[in-house]
Design a protein around this motif. Sequence first.
Motif, PDB file in Angstrom:
ATOM      1  N   GLU A  63       0.800  -1.221   0.000  1.00  0.00           N
ATOM      2  CA  GLU A  63       0.000   0.000   0.000  1.00  0.00           C
ATOM      3  C   GLU A  63       0.839   1.279   0.000  1.00  0.00           C
ATOM      4  OE1 GLU A  63      -3.170   0.072  -0.353  1.00  0.00           O
ATOM      5  OE2 GLU A  63      -4.103  -1.709   0.507  1.00  0.00           O
ATOM      6  N   GLU A  64       2.162   1.139   0.308  1.00  0.00           N
ATOM      7  CA  GLU A  64       2.933   2.362   0.474  1.00  0.00           C
ATOM      8  C   GLU A  64       4.232   2.428  -0.320  1.00  0.00           C
ATOM      9  OE1 GLU A  64       2.363   4.577   4.307  1.00  0.00           O
ATOM     10  OE2 GLU A  64       2.421   2.536   5.119  1.00  0.00           O
ATOM     11  N   ILE A  65       5.202   1.565  -0.051  1.00  0.00           N
ATOM     12  CA  ILE A  65       6.535   1.806  -0.613  1.00  0.00           C
ATOM     13  C   ILE A  65       7.151   0.620  -1.338  1.00  0.00           C
ATOM     14  CG2 ILE A  65       7.011   3.566   1.139  1.00  0.00           C
ATOM     15  CD1 ILE A  65       8.807   1.502   2.563  1.00  0.00           C
ATOM     16  N   GLY A  66       6.496  -0.517  -1.367  1.00  0.00           N
ATOM     17  CA  GLY A  66       7.045  -1.683  -2.046  1.00  0.00           C
ATOM     18  C   GLY A  66       7.034  -1.532  -3.562  1.00  0.00           C
ATOM     19  N   PRO A  67       7.666  -2.449  -4.291  1.00  0.00           N
ATOM     20  CA  PRO A  67       7.751  -2.332  -5.752  1.00  0.00           C
ATOM     21  C   PRO A  67       6.434  -2.559  -6.482  1.00  0.00           C
ATOM     22  CG  PRO A  67       8.709  -4.406  -5.023  1.00  0.00           C
ATOM     23  CD  PRO A  67       8.434  -3.606  -3.776  1.00  0.00           C
ATOM     24  N   LEU A  68       5.490  -3.242  -5.834  1.00  0.00           N
ATOM     25  CA  LEU A  68       4.190  -3.519  -6.442  1.00  0.00           C
ATOM     26  C   LEU A  68       3.079  -3.020  -5.534  1.00  0.00           C
ATOM     27  CD1 LEU A  68       4.807  -7.231  -7.555  1.00  0.00           C
ATOM     28  CD2 LEU A  68       5.128  -5.168  -8.937  1.00  0.00           C
ATOM     29  N   ASP A  69       1.962  -2.566  -6.140  1.00  0.00           N
ATOM     30  CA  ASP A  69       0.814  -2.179  -5.335  1.00  0.00           C
ATOM     31  C   ASP A  69      -0.064  -3.398  -5.074  1.00  0.00           C
ATOM     32  OD1 ASP A  69      -0.760  -2.636  -7.619  1.00  0.00           O
ATOM     33  OD2 ASP A  69      -0.889  -0.517  -8.129  1.00  0.00           O
ATOM     34  N   ARG A  70      -1.193  -3.193  -4.421  1.00  0.00           N
ATOM     35  CA  ARG A  70      -1.997  -4.357  -4.043  1.00  0.00           C
ATOM     36  C   ARG A  70      -2.674  -5.016  -5.245  1.00  0.00           C
ATOM     37  NH1 ARG A  70      -5.709  -0.398  -1.864  1.00  0.00           N
ATOM     38  NH2 ARG A  70      -7.746  -0.514  -2.877  1.00  0.00           N
ATOM     39  N   ASP A  71      -2.642  -4.352  -6.410  1.00  0.00           N
ATOM     40  CA  ASP A  71      -3.115  -4.975  -7.642  1.00  0.00           C
ATOM     41  C   ASP A  71      -1.969  -5.647  -8.385  1.00  0.00           C
ATOM     42  OD1 ASP A  71      -5.799  -4.123  -7.308  1.00  0.00           O
ATOM     43  OD2 ASP A  71      -5.230  -2.113  -7.997  1.00  0.00           O
ATOM     44  N   LEU A  72      -0.796  -5.700  -7.719  1.00  0.00           N
ATOM     45  CA  LEU A  72       0.424  -6.311  -8.251  1.00  0.00           C
ATOM     46  C   LEU A  72       0.917  -5.606  -9.514  1.00  0.00           C
ATOM     47  CD1 LEU A  72      -0.319 -10.106  -7.622  1.00  0.00           C
ATOM     48  CD2 LEU A  72       0.795  -8.429  -6.133  1.00  0.00           C
ATOM     49  N   LYS A  73       0.681  -4.296  -9.568  1.00  0.00           N
ATOM     50  CA  LYS A  73       1.194  -3.463 -10.647  1.00  0.00           C
ATOM     51  C   LYS A  73       2.381  -2.654 -10.127  1.00  0.00           C
ATOM     52  CE  LYS A  73      -3.310  -3.008 -12.916  1.00  0.00           C
ATOM     53  NZ  LYS A  73      -4.377  -2.057 -13.356  1.00  0.00           N
ATOM     54  N   PRO A  74       3.375  -2.368 -10.987  1.00  0.00           N
ATOM     55  CA  PRO A  74       4.561  -1.631 -10.537  1.00  0.00           C
ATOM     56  C   PRO A  74       4.202  -0.269  -9.951  1.00  0.00           C
ATOM     57  CG  PRO A  74       4.940  -2.607 -12.691  1.00  0.00           C
ATOM     58  CD  PRO A  74       3.474  -2.787 -12.394  1.00  0.00           C
ATOM     59  N   ARG A  75       4.855   0.089  -8.860  1.00  0.00           N
ATOM     60  CA  ARG A  75       4.645   1.385  -8.210  1.00  0.00           C
ATOM     61  C   ARG A  75       5.749   2.343  -8.651  1.00  0.00           C
ATOM     62  NH1 ARG A  75       3.871  -0.176  -3.399  1.00  0.00           N
ATOM     63  NH2 ARG A  75       1.665   0.383  -3.190  1.00  0.00           N
ATOM     64  N   ASN A  76       5.370   3.467  -9.197  1.00  0.00           N
ATOM     65  CA  ASN A  76       6.356   4.434  -9.689  1.00  0.00           C
ATOM     66  C   ASN A  76       7.176   5.055  -8.571  1.00  0.00           C
ATOM     67  OD1 ASN A  76       5.607   4.093 -12.389  1.00  0.00           O
ATOM     68  ND2 ASN A  76       3.976   5.632 -12.245  1.00  0.00           N
ATOM     69  N   THR A  77       6.602   5.119  -7.367  1.00  0.00           N
ATOM     70  CA  THR A  77       7.284   5.791  -6.255  1.00  0.00           C
ATOM     71  C   THR A  77       7.832   4.793  -5.237  1.00  0.00           C
ATOM     72  OG1 THR A  77       5.154   6.060  -5.103  1.00  0.00           O
ATOM     73  CG2 THR A  77       5.909   7.897  -6.488  1.00  0.00           C
ATOM     74  N   THR A  78       8.112   3.590  -5.665  1.00  0.00           N
ATOM     75  CA  THR A  78       8.648   2.599  -4.731  1.00  0.00           C
ATOM     76  C   THR A  78       9.994   3.037  -4.174  1.00  0.00           C
ATOM     77  OG1 THR A  78       9.425   0.324  -4.471  1.00  0.00           O
ATOM     78  CG2 THR A  78       9.666   1.294  -6.659  1.00  0.00           C
ATOM     79  N   TRP A  79      10.229   2.759  -2.905  1.00  0.00           N
ATOM     80  CA  TRP A  79      11.496   3.111  -2.271  1.00  0.00           C
ATOM     81  C   TRP A  79      12.618   2.173  -2.715  1.00  0.00           C
ATOM     82  CZ3 TRP A  79      10.905   5.025   3.468  1.00  0.00           C
ATOM     83  CH2 TRP A  79      10.072   6.152   3.468  1.00  0.00           C
ATOM     84  N   VAL A  80      12.271   1.079  -3.395  1.00  0.00           N
ATOM     85  CA  VAL A  80      13.284   0.160  -3.891  1.00  0.00           C
ATOM     86  C   VAL A  80      14.118   0.829  -4.990  1.00  0.00           C
ATOM     87  CG1 VAL A  80      13.643  -2.116  -4.974  1.00  0.00           C
ATOM     88  CG2 VAL A  80      11.912  -1.832  -3.217  1.00  0.00           C
TER      89      VAL A  80
END
Length: 434
Positions: free
Chosen positions: A75-92
């Motif tokens: 929901e916050e900082i991982g590489p994928l969101d809860r829909d398992l789509k890439p998160r642009n703002t991931t801390w990774v």
Amino acid sequence: MELPRVAVWLLSFLLIDSGRTEPASESWGYVDVREGAHMFWWLYNGSGGNFKELPLVMWLQGGPGGSSCGFGNFEEIGPLDRDLKPRNTTWVKAASVLFVDNPVGTGYSYTDNNGFAKDVATVAEDMMVLLKNFFSSKAEFQGVPFYIFSESYGGKMAAAISLYLSKAISKGEIKCSFAGVALGDSWISPMDSVRTWGPYLYSTSLLDDNGLSEVRKAAKAVEEAITQGDFLKATQLWSTAESVVEENTNGVNFYNILTPASEERVSSVAGHGYLALLVRRHVKPLHRQSLSELMNGPIRKKLKVIPQNVTWGGQSEAVFSYMAGDFMKPVVDIVDELLAAGINVTVYNGQLDLIVDTIGQELWVKKLKWTGLPSFNNLRWTPLDDPAAPGQTGAFYKTYQNFAFYWILKAGHMIPSDQGNMALKMLTMVTRQE
């Protein structure tokens, strides 16, 4: 001394970043931190090159009972969101990120003998076992700058963990390069938060004079219990104070005053104990049904290590209940110890957060005995552009010696969820990558 057992599984996933696909590795496992107490961790190696060139960040969720591996991750900082789509703002993108389901009983962590923690001291002791194991089994991270970032009650735990860690390092018990702790919307001084709810809500036109009087009265009752040293009663009265706030604001969202609260949090059903009500307000929102289905379905299947009798989040209510007597105790003195020891401490807070409003955070900061406080207070803050909206102010910050404060605009309690780009920029500044 024999290290606790740890099981680790590796695989790869794909991160999509600016049109480029880069491999990144994950690992996860359990550590037995006490007899019958099993703590789960999940590591993402930083992307974009050699992970040893990036810092290592451990993320701790709030609650207590909120899952870092679940909510913080998806929901916050991982590489994928809860829909398992890439998160642009991931801390990774900027760090290797270690999520830990903490305290024991949170998320995938579990106890099979009622070995729940009752205070932050036990939480910190458990984490020392996990970190000793982690840095021993992953020696490649021993020389990497290690930061602890936190949110909400996770900040209270992070402060205690940081103090224990600094002492363990000085004794040679843990080998790592501890570089600092960041306390996000953190429950450091509960009473300073509660006493400022009324003025904050009044100033934002969410209370009238009558409501302000009632909220102040409820806060005073909490303060009296704390003064008497009855912290369990203080937790109960804190729940009452929240109900008074809800009744006078038509159900304001404690996590972001501009966002509608869910019906589950607004309605106070008669006959429910105050702890059940608190869990419904402050743990259930971190375990919404869609996230629970993800963690107990596809993610559980992917991990392949979760015992059959363990349900993600299944013991979270017990975690909160066992910590109830410690919940309202302040840890400002621990922050003072960290600063006096030369440890880098960052405080960051969301403008729209109610439960840990910025006014309350500033109150306890001004109570610090840290010798650098007068000089810090005399500094003017510096504006930061919002990376998502160049030319617009996204935050302000001040820093002096080993202390920094970030005021994050247009964000509530969960800053990375509300202002992901600004949170990522703050991460790179705190970890001195810019």
